[in-house]
Enzyme design. Structure first.
Site, PDB file in Angstrom:
ATOM      1  N   GLU A 152       0.567   6.946   9.952  1.00  0.00           N
ATOM      2  CA  GLU A 152      -0.163   5.983  10.783  1.00  0.00           C
ATOM      3  C   GLU A 152      -0.070   6.317  12.268  1.00  0.00           C
ATOM      4  OE1 GLU A 152       1.052   2.006   9.692  1.00  0.00           O
ATOM      5  OE2 GLU A 152      -0.283   2.012   7.964  1.00  0.00           O
ATOM      6  N   GLU A 306      -1.205   3.558   0.803  1.00  0.00           N
ATOM      7  CA  GLU A 306      -0.246   2.449   0.754  1.00  0.00           C
ATOM      8  C   GLU A 306      -0.976   1.158   0.406  1.00  0.00           C
ATOM      9  OE1 GLU A 306       1.999   1.747   4.306  1.00  0.00           O
ATOM     10  OE2 GLU A 306       2.364   3.868   4.676  1.00  0.00           O
TER      11      GLU A 306
END
Ligand code: GLA
Ligand code: ZN
Length: 670
Positions: A152, A306
């Protein structure tokens, strides 16, 4: 470029064996549990730098090798991570330049994650070294099927190195200070730059009002992050050119333009955390739009990198998933093009901030939990869908969601502070989905061939070449839909002279003379082509239909009776203008007509709100997903085929329970 070509649907999650090195019994137990849950793909090493390089230059990879070997012996694959998302304390201590500098010019202390400078040659060298070492040791390991690069990416650094890189980026973009001054309209408030050294990143403590600067900085942050990622990837590719790379992106994250990652990833991947349990129909639409963005980055299947198997730990209220939601939300991603279903996280950590974040394996340590059973159900289901691995989504409708447009629009002042760009695009998305069609979500300037309908809500910024491309799309028979606040500025955020919507005036056949802003909660109405009046809000353009025909008028205020919706015949196609922001009911009725006119067949007609149908297609057939997020039982009519979950004949009049999902395979011939 290698692609993500898994021989199976990936199922698994972030796995942190580095936190359990003193518990070989637990690491052993993990393998048993992974097999029991039908998990076959783990992401390892994501934040493991301090375990991988405990002191400068001394790598300790043996523990990781043990894990990967055990995986290989047990038929489990891995996305191997590069650890750049967080770094060991020794590095920050000895080389403070790796730490991020804030916009007030102060350097951060060591701590947190994503706290690094993306320009620092020292940090880049440390990353290159460890990535090269990881690639050298594991690039050909039988368990490793791809690289999970960093984690991220996000945020920005304002250090002197980044300022220099920003100036170089500006030189490259504008060529001369003169050109930059003109593009940024720096005559305003005496902002003219006379030396490149005067240029500095936007800061609340300095210059934050110059739109050209703000926009350029956002472009630079994406550019520099992608550049950093490219540097991360180089040593990986050098050793293992056939291993595909990705980095996991976040929900509508404003700070980085996801489409720019197309040049550096081999497959897109995404972390999805809807807030289930309150308004599931809206959350599902938002999740779906994000999946469609991910699929459209490369127009290939992506990885759901995720998701949580139960609850998160960071929302204000972290609800559990209700029965059925885990399978439904997992297949939701697959329906939109995911070839994996992965979780954060495999096992709950014992300490630190994420110890209460949902995981496949809870602190109790065994498999006799509701969450584990939910995950195992997904593990049993995915293999039944293997036929659609790699299958694309044949969308004929496209919706434009453009990050640079978003940045410019949000930074602009007036006609109201909140323009609701994301909400507006999402409303159009949701309306199109309610019409039962697949939707691609693309950036401005993307290739439009293959689409029958393209909608670009609030296309405030029209970049070079875009009007021409849209004209040729419509001339060739396409349907284009634009809305209020369109065609205001060019690529540099300079207003078009000669009347809005600027370069789209000819295509849309309207001139926007003024734009009224409505207070929060205030509405006007549209008297529409179907004879009904629908509420509208936020912004109302006051327009003149030049060559366009009026199909709806305002219901109230001093501009009652003036055009609110128009259509312009252009070549073989039509360009529609919705001069305001109507709600879902108007948009659904509107798109239903437009899709019918454009010859786009719905996958399923008359969908109740909150029930979604979407599809993937391979040469042999089409896979239809029907998913009930409405919170109540639903009945819909589906094409006849085979239920991929039960193997039985299915379709026709179909009942879906609360959180129910059906996957139907319709053969190409039928
Ligand atoms: C993000 C991060 C993970 C973890 C999860 C928690 O997606 O990538 O490391 O923090 O959030 O939901
Ligand atoms: Zn920096």
């Amino acid at each position: 470029m290698p692609e993500l070509k898994l021989p199976f649907f990936g199922h698994g999650g972030d796995y942190n064996p580095d936190q359990w090195r003193d518990r070989p019994d637990i690491l052993e137990e993990d393998i048993r549990l992974m097999k029991l849950a039908g998990c076959n793909l783990m992401s390892v090493g994501i934040f493991a730098w301090s375990a991988l390089e405990p002191e400068e230059g001394r790598f300790d990879f043996d523990w990781l090798e043990d894990v990967l070997d055990r995986f290989a012996e047990n038929g489990i694959s891995a996305f191997l991570a590069t650890p750049s998302g967080a770094r060991p304390a020794w590095m920050s201590e000895r080389y403070p330049e790796v730490l991020r500098v804030r916009e007030d010019g102060q350097r951060n202390l060591h701590g947190g994650r994503h706290n690094h400078c993306f320009t620092s040659p020292v940090y880049r060298e440390f990353v290159r070294r460890i990535n090269a070492a990881l690639a050298g040791r594991f690039g050909h390991h039988p368990a490793v099927v791809g690289w999970h690069v960093s984690n991220e990416y996000g945020g920005a650094c304002h250090c002197e190195l980044c300022q220099e890189a920003f100036r170089a980026f500006l030189k490259e973009t504008y060529g001369s200070l003169d050109a930059l001054n003109r593009a940024w309209w720096t005559g305003f408030w005496s902002k003219t730059y006379t030396d490149w050294r005067q240029l500095h990143s936007p800061s609340r403590f300095g210059e934050a009002t110059l739109h050209g600067l703000n926009l350029s900085w956002k472009r630079f942050v994406t550019h520099q992050t992608v550049d950093f990622m490219r540097a991360e990837v180089a040593p990986l590719r050098a050793v293992a050119p056939n291993l595909p790379v990705t980095t996991n992106l976040m929900t509508l994250y404003d700070g980085l333009d996801p489409f720019r990652f197309a040049s550096v990833v081999d497959f897109a991947s995404y972390d999805s955390y809807p807030r289930w349990g309150a308004d599931d129909a809206s959350e599902a639409a938002l999740a779906a739009m994000n999946y469609d963005i991910m699929r459209c980055i490369l127009h290939r299947p992506f990885a759901l990198m995720e998701s949580t198997p139960s609850q998160v730990n960071w929302q204000d209220v972290c609800k559990l998933k209700k029965p059925g939601m885990h399978l439904l939300s997992s297949l939701h991603a697959v329906a939109h093009g995911a070839d994996t279903v992965q979780y954060f996280q495999w096992r709950k950590s014992r300490g630190a901030p994420e110890k209460f974040h949902g995981a496949v394996v809870d602190h109790v340590g065994h498999e006799h939990t509701r969450t584990f059973r939910d995950v195992a159900e997904v593990g049993r289901t995915l293999p039944k869908l293997a036929g659609m691995l790699g299958a694309p989504t044949p969308a004929r409708a496209a919706l434009v969601f453009d990050w640079e447009n978003r940045w410019a629009l949000e930074d602009s002042q007036g006609p109201r502070r909140e323009k609701h760009y994301e909400d507006t695009v999402l409303e159009h998305y949701r309306a199109l989905r309610r019409c039962g069609v697949d939707v691609d979500v693309i950036e401005e300037g993307a290739d439009l061939s293959g689409y029958a309908l393209v909608a670009a809500p609030m296309l405030y910024m029209v970049k070079p070449g875009v009007a021409e491309a849209l004209e040729s799309f419509v001339r060739g028979g396409g349907t284009f839909v634009a809305t209020c606040h369109t065609g205001c500025v060019d690529r540099d955020d300079l207003c078009f002279l000669g009347g809005f919507p600027g370069p789209l005036r000819r295509l849309l056949g309207v001139w926007i003379e003024e734009t009224d802003a409505l207070y929060d909660g205030e509405t006007n109405g549209i008297r529409a082509e179907d004879g009904q009046t629908y509420a509208c809000s936020t912004l109302c353009d006051l327009i003149h239909a030049e060559t366009a025909r009026v199909t709806g008028t305002y219901a109230a205020d001093f501009y009652a009776g003036t055009p609110a919706v128009t259509v312009n015949a252009f070549g073989a196609g039509r360009a529609h203008y919705i001069a305001t922001r109507p709600g879902l009911d108007f948009l659904t009725a509107f798109y239903r007509r437009r899709l019918a006119e454009a010859g786009v067949e719905p996958l399923c007609a008359d969908l109740p709100d909150g029930v979604e149908v979407s599809s993937r297609a391979s040469a042999s057939g089409r896979y239809l997903f029907a998913m009930n997020f409405s919170g109540k039982p639903a009945r819909i009519r589906l094409p006849v085929g085979t239920d991929m979950l039960t193997g039985e004949a299915a379709g026709g009049d179909t009942a879906l329970g609360v959180n129910g999902v059906a996957v139907i395979r319709v053969d190409a011939a039928t």
